[in-house]
Design a protein around this motif. Structure first.
Motif, PDB file in Angstrom:
ATOM      1  N   PHE A   1      -0.314   2.768  -2.212  1.00 20.85           N
ATOM      2  CA  PHE A   1       1.052   2.586  -1.713  1.00 20.85           C
ATOM      3  C   PHE A   1       1.455   1.143  -1.957  1.00 20.85           C
ATOM      4  CE2 PHE A   1       4.171   1.834   1.757  1.00 20.85           C
ATOM      5  CZ  PHE A   1       5.076   2.835   1.431  1.00 20.85           C
TER       6      PHE A   1
ATOM      7  N   TYR B   1       4.320  -1.775  -1.357  1.00 23.43           N
ATOM      8  CA  TYR B   1       5.407  -2.165  -0.445  1.00 23.43           C
ATOM      9  C   TYR B   1       6.001  -3.483  -0.950  1.00 23.43           C
ATOM     10  CZ  TYR B   1       7.590  -3.061   4.161  1.00 23.43           C
ATOM     11  OH  TYR B   1       8.469  -3.277   5.194  1.00 23.43           O
TER      12      TYR B   1
ATOM     13  N   GLN C   1      18.257  -0.839 -16.137  1.00 18.59           N
ATOM     14  CA  GLN C   1      17.137  -0.439 -15.298  1.00 18.59           C
ATOM     15  C   GLN C   1      17.045  -1.486 -14.210  1.00 18.59           C
ATOM     16  OE1 GLN C   1      14.864   2.169 -16.003  1.00 18.59           O
ATOM     17  NE2 GLN C   1      16.042   2.821 -17.764  1.00 18.59           N
ATOM     18  N   LEU C   2      17.266  -1.075 -12.978  1.00 17.58           N
ATOM     19  CA  LEU C   2      17.175  -2.039 -11.888  1.00 17.58           C
ATOM     20  C   LEU C   2      15.774  -1.979 -11.304  1.00 17.58           C
ATOM     21  CD1 LEU C   2      20.629  -1.546 -10.185  1.00 17.58           C
ATOM     22  CD2 LEU C   2      19.960  -3.161 -11.946  1.00 17.58           C
TER      23      LEU C   2
ATOM     24  N   GLY D   1      12.475  -2.969  -9.557  1.00 16.54           N
ATOM     25  CA  GLY D   1      11.874  -3.939  -8.671  1.00 16.54           C
ATOM     26  C   GLY D   1      10.434  -4.094  -9.107  1.00 16.54           C
TER      27      GLY D   1
ATOM     28  N   PRO E   1       8.165  -0.734  -7.802  1.00 15.97           N
ATOM     29  CA  PRO E   1       7.999   0.434  -8.678  1.00 15.97           C
ATOM     30  C   PRO E   1       7.270   0.097  -9.979  1.00 15.97           C
ATOM     31  CG  PRO E   1      10.343  -0.141  -8.355  1.00 15.97           C
ATOM     32  CD  PRO E   1       9.555  -0.929  -7.378  1.00 15.97           C
TER      33      PRO E   1
ATOM     34  N   ALA F   1       3.910   1.966 -11.203  1.00 17.77           N
ATOM     35  CA  ALA F   1       3.774   2.613 -12.508  1.00 17.77           C
ATOM     36  C   ALA F   1       2.526   2.124 -13.235  1.00 17.77           C
ATOM     37  CB  ALA F   1       5.026   2.355 -13.346  1.00 17.77           C
TER      38      ALA F   1
ATOM     39  N   LYS G   1      -0.452   3.827 -11.754  1.00 17.48           N
ATOM     40  CA  LYS G   1      -0.479   5.237 -12.171  1.00 17.48           C
ATOM     41  C   LYS G   1      -0.993   5.364 -13.607  1.00 17.48           C
ATOM     42  CE  LYS G   1       2.486   9.162 -13.042  1.00 17.48           C
ATOM     43  NZ  LYS G   1       3.795   9.482 -13.577  1.00 17.48           N
ATOM     44  N   ASP G   2      -0.441   4.528 -14.487  1.00 15.14           N
ATOM     45  CA  ASP G   2      -0.817   4.610 -15.903  1.00 15.14           C
ATOM     46  C   ASP G   2      -2.261   4.191 -16.160  1.00 15.14           C
ATOM     47  OD1 ASP G   2       1.636   5.494 -16.706  1.00 15.14           O
ATOM     48  OD2 ASP G   2       2.367   3.544 -17.399  1.00 15.14           O
TER      49      ASP G   2
ATOM     50  N   HIS H   1       2.783   5.911  -4.308  1.00 14.18           N
ATOM     51  CA  HIS H   1       4.124   5.904  -3.698  1.00 14.18           C
ATOM     52  C   HIS H   1       4.501   4.446  -3.539  1.00 14.18           C
ATOM     53  CE1 HIS H   1       6.075   9.627  -1.942  1.00 14.18           C
ATOM     54  NE2 HIS H   1       5.072  10.134  -2.636  1.00 14.18           N
ATOM     55  N   TRP H   2       5.799   4.185  -3.486  1.00 12.58           N
ATOM     56  CA  TRP H   2       6.230   2.798  -3.315  1.00 12.58           C
ATOM     57  C   TRP H   2       7.490   2.769  -2.463  1.00 12.58           C
ATOM     58  CZ3 TRP H   2      11.207   2.231  -5.155  1.00 12.58           C
ATOM     59  CH2 TRP H   2      11.624   3.157  -6.138  1.00 12.58           C
ATOM     60  N   THR H   3       7.704   1.613  -1.839  1.00  9.95           N
ATOM     61  CA  THR H   3       8.939   1.424  -1.075  1.00  9.95           C
ATOM     62  C   THR H   3       9.547   0.053  -1.366  1.00  9.95           C
ATOM     63  OG1 THR H   3       9.969   1.384   1.129  1.00  9.95           O
ATOM     64  CG2 THR H   3       7.760   0.468   0.971  1.00  9.95           C
ATOM     65  N   VAL H   4      10.856   0.026  -1.386  1.00 14.26           N
ATOM     66  CA  VAL H   4      11.614  -1.225  -1.460  1.00 14.26           C
ATOM     67  C   VAL H   4      12.600  -1.204  -0.284  1.00 14.26           C
ATOM     68  CG1 VAL H   4      13.181  -2.654  -2.821  1.00 14.26           C
ATOM     69  CG2 VAL H   4      11.432  -1.312  -3.993  1.00 14.26           C
ATOM     70  N   PRO H   5      12.226  -1.816   0.840  1.00 15.17           N
ATOM     71  CA  PRO H   5      13.131  -1.780   2.008  1.00 15.17           C
ATOM     72  C   PRO H   5      14.435  -2.567   1.788  1.00 15.17           C
ATOM     73  CG  PRO H   5      10.871  -2.249   2.682  1.00 15.17           C
ATOM     74  CD  PRO H   5      10.912  -2.371   1.187  1.00 15.17           C
ATOM     75  N   ASP H   6      14.393  -3.569   0.921  1.00 16.17           N
ATOM     76  CA  ASP H   6      15.601  -4.338   0.603  1.00 16.17           C
ATOM     77  C   ASP H   6      16.303  -4.801   1.884  1.00 16.17           C
ATOM     78  OD1 ASP H   6      17.313  -5.213  -1.736  1.00 16.17           O
ATOM     79  OD2 ASP H   6      18.817  -4.053  -0.649  1.00 16.17           O
TER      80      ASP H   6
ATOM     81  N   THR I   1      17.931   0.719  -1.706  1.00 20.95           N
ATOM     82  CA  THR I   1      16.672   0.806  -0.970  1.00 20.95           C
ATOM     83  C   THR I   1      16.078   2.197  -1.113  1.00 20.95           C
ATOM     84  OG1 THR I   1      15.570   0.565   1.181  1.00 20.95           O
ATOM     85  CG2 THR I   1      17.789   1.456   1.221  1.00 20.95           C
ATOM     86  N   VAL I   2      14.759   2.228  -1.172  1.00 20.54           N
ATOM     87  CA  VAL I   2      14.011   3.484  -1.097  1.00 20.54           C
ATOM     88  C   VAL I   2      12.985   3.301   0.022  1.00 20.54           C
ATOM     89  CG1 VAL I   2      12.486   5.090  -2.307  1.00 20.54           C
ATOM     90  CG2 VAL I   2      14.297   3.924  -3.575  1.00 20.54           C
TER      91      VAL I   2
END
Lengths: 417, 417
Positions: free
Chosen positions: A182, A184, A268-269, A271, A274, A278, A281-282, A289-294, B291-292
């Motif tokens: 994960f 963050y 492509q925005l 961050g 993500p 990636a 994953k690769d 999974h990833w999160t960008v709370p911004d 945000t995600v």
């Protein structure tokens, strides 16, 4: 010449508690019978003579600023250049200030606004107009120098620590058949303070977060991947906290690789979150999974730190006190005298020492691996996220955030620019 | 033959309150002197005979499950096929169940776990073993049929509504010189319930969110962009809530366009949020942020809904009651008798009616524009996010989440598979 008014403005990215500072400023001035005008959208409101009369807001509304996130008067991202380059704008500011009998100007922001307040005070002084300019600190990035910490940071830090801890419990529960890694992503383009705050989520061996990527430590992909793989093998999953400001050894932002245009010329925005997900994953073939709370991390008033709220209110009150004493060109800063029990006071510091400087994480706060925080860092951060200060909630289940009336002050000058 | 044990397991994506259900199950069983075993990582723990003896957890630890997010016993994403196709696995499950004298099996999850519980009950019945299987509802997606709502959804909905409201205040403050459009991506691959919950953030004219994109309404890019542009012109900024499950008119996920490989063959883990943000930037030339929240929205126990917590505990208690009454193949569901004041009860419903079905948003909950929620939707959602249930916090400023001891039950069978 009248009694004089106090002008308050908000600048830069807003925080969960910048309105608490505004509320404290207004209440302190009201107690001294000083009228407070507020500029809409920061210094731009002063340039445009777009001012709000805060005396037309109820006492209850001003009190409610203490638990309302965002920037109630509007903020701006707008940096004035030197007194020479932007001479006309500084002259205009002074004209508006004179027209509204402003004797005290409080600019609530970060580096840039400290710089603006300093320049304005210089100009006023040289023109013989009695104006006291005060910079009032605020930034979730915690990167102002001199002050021990910045109002706004403690709440964003608490949000980050709690969110990382909660998400880590989720990942731990899913890892057997689903997400193994994960990622963050936290704010902090130049300094790793919020990334470090993510480290408060756990402290026992192998507790999340397992990897923190700071802007202060150059990104080494191979080393990062090896560590993630080892953690997954040992713990079953891996939680990564990454600063948006993570850099390659050459100084370029890692996130820039994820931005740009795709094959169709679409933006492509990306961050950095993500992007790293990636990569994992690769290269490792693991589910991520990833999160960008911004903005969520800097507006989450529902999870504010009580310490941070107290700081935000204290710098507001002190700013008024310093202003009325004519302490031109200073900022009320937070001075720590003890970690535990946490003891602090507010003291004046010259804006000239603060403007245009930036405080990154000291070396002693990042551990030897480069991926974690030290005990010294934890000692520094813990008091800042301590204590809760929840807003009142309504019958609809949402916090009762206030919207001000924002009654305009009549313009006295022709339009500018 | 002994008195019998109760086996509990968690399945699918976890929630802020699934552990509250677990705690209620264990407490209800303890009160009746029934021993509770828990399978680690859902049904996989039963297959592997990887069981935990909950009687070795303290009463305080079990109580603390009520305020701890994640899945304390581990969950899984693992769907058993038909009784014929997965015959060996079902036989193994029954063998483990018999070996540990399990008379009651409670499977806490969504559609799939209701299906598994149903099949297992059929098998036990046909084999003459007295086993009562109960499905216990849980899912942030709120997409189970028959029940009025699903435990876990109310808290994720409250998190979404509050976070959208807070971020909107931030955007409003910055819009003059910075971000004009903010895109908030919510979970919900097939149903727009969480997207709808974002709609609770505001309700007056032009209050955020200004655009909600539901999986139930086909995406029309031109219409979407026109609306965003009009809102920015009128309000100054635009807040968009988008479901990860947004689809093109042909049924394909919009997010798929943002995923795939870049020119270097690297994965792009595009969410629909950053994709729409890029579209707005390219086509309208407006500054965007996105945000995600991802797992944050389903693990944010710090912002749980009190109603949701009460639901989660009630279905746990009722599941034990139904089990001990031998009500095989049912699920305790939530039945609403009144919106305001909100009144609800728990009733048994046949798993056969619930397994493998999915509840999307009714037409009457999406307004005529296709971009907002109706008064009926608001009436349905409001009680579910009502009330707060904060966890206790420690002196370190973080919630005191519990980690169970998870003492294993001695295996009685040879390893499987």
């Amino acid at each position: 010449m009248g009694k004089g008014t106090l002008l308050y403005a908000q600048s830069g990215g807003v925080t969960a508690v910048i309105n608490a500072t505004a509320g404290a400023v207004i209440e302190a001035a009201r107690a001294r019978k000083i009228k407070v005008l507020a500029a809409r959208n920061g210094i731009l409101g002063a340039l445009r003579e777009d001012l709000v009369d805060t005396s037309r807001e109820s006492a209850a509304a001003i009190r409610a600023l203490a638990h309302t996130p965002g920037g109630a008067f509007g903020s701006c991202r707008y940096k004035l250049k030197s007194l020479e380059e932007d001479a006309a704008k500084y002259e205009r500011l002074l004209a508006v200030i004179k027209a509204h009998d402003v004797r005290w100007f409080l600019y609530n922001g970060g580096n840039d606004s400290a710089d603006t307040a300093l320049k304005l005070s210089t100009l006023a002084e040289s023109s013989g107009y009695p104006l006291t300019c005060i910079g009032v600190p605020k930034t979730v990035d915690n990167d102002l120098v001199v002050t021990d910490c910045c109002p706004g940071f403690g709440s964003a830090a608490k949000y980050t620590a709690v969110s990382v801890a909660e998400a880590a419990l989720d990942v731990a529960a899913m890892a057997d058949t689903s997400t193994k890694v994960f990622v963050y992503e936290v704010m902090g383009r130049h300094a790793g303070w919020l990334a470090a705050a993510g480290g408060l989520a756990g402290q026992g061996k192998d507790e999340a977060p397992h990897v923190i990527l700071f802007p202060e430590v150059a990104y080494d992909e191979a080393k990062f991947l090896a560590r993630v793989e080892a953690v997954v093998k040992r713990v079953g999953y891996c939680v990564v906290v990454v600063s948006e400001g993570l850099r390659h050894p050459d100084g370029g932002f890692v996130a820039d690789a994820g931005a740009g245009k795709d094959a169709f010329g679409h933006s492509q925005l990306g961050g950095v979150g993500p992007l790293l997900a990636a990569t994992v994953k690769d290269r490792l073939g693991l589910k991520v999974h990833w999160t960008v709370p911004d903005y969520l991390q800097r507006s989450a008033r529902h999870l504010a730190s009580r310490t941070d709220l107290a700081h935000a209110q204290a710098v507001g009150r002190k700013a008024v006190e310093y202003a009325l004493k004519g302490m031109n060109g200073v900022m009320p800063v937070i001075v720590r005298s003890s970690h535990a029990p946490y003891r602090w006071t507010i003291a004046p510091a010259p804006l000239a020492k603060i403007a245009n400087h930036e405080k990154t994480m000291p070396k002693g706060f990042i551990d030897a691996s480069g991926y974690g925080i030290t005990a010294a860092c934890r000692r520094y951060l813990t008091p800042l996220v301590k204590g809760e200060a929840p807003p009142p909630y309504g019958p609809d289940g949402l916090p009762k955030y206030v919207r001000l009336a924002l009654k305009p002050v009549a313009k006295k000058l022709p339009a500018f620019g």
